[in-house]
Design an enzyme around this catalytic site. Structure first.
Site: not given
Length: 151
Positions: A97, A120
């Site tokens: 994430d 990310n």
């Protein structure tokens, strides 16, 4: 969430390790004058094949304002929301994430010497997602490494 800071000020956290977080690793909700140094988070699934073992929705460092059901409004390893004067130094995140997420009403955020593996990377976002003030000001980022592989 393993580490939640809610309505706090004058906080220092050093040499902290988060392994296999069920959701976000660090969560700041309304924090002022905070310093996080030498923080490490490993949010990978050890039983999954390499490349598919990133655990989703396990943000590294982040901040959130309110809870909705079992979790907080989308956060990362390091999230900030309603935060002022937050320092994050010597930080390593490995997962699927956001590594660091700067959320609305975050001011004077300083990130230095961070490593983000998988996921990310770093986000300054969700600005405009909320109806109230969604500003983020005086964000300083220095020496951040982002990689989709872990080594």
């Amino acid at each position: 969430m393993p580490f939640v800071f809610w309505n706090v000020s004058d906080v220092t956290v050093k040499k902290f390790f988060v392994k296999d977080p069920p959701l976000w690793s660090l969560n700041i909700m309304n924090g002022t004058d905070m310093w996080f140094d030498e923080i490490y988070c490993n949010a990978t699934a050890t039983q999954a094949p390499y490349g598919s073992n990133w655990v989703q929705n396990t943000d590294g460092f982040g901040e959130c304002r309110e809870f909705l059901g079992p979790g907080c409004i989308e956060l990362t390893m390091a999230d900030t929301m309603d935060a002022n004067n937050v320092r994050l130094t010597n930080f390593v995140y490995q997962g699927g994430d956001d590594c660091i997420a700067i959320k609305p009403r975050s001011y004077n955020i300083f990130v230095q010497n961070a490593t983000c593996r998988g996921g990310n990377g770093m986000a300054i976002g969700s600005l405009g997602q909320y109806l109230e003030d969604s500003s983020a000001e005086n964000i300083f980022v220095d020496d951040v490494r982002v990689s989709i592989e872990w080594s």
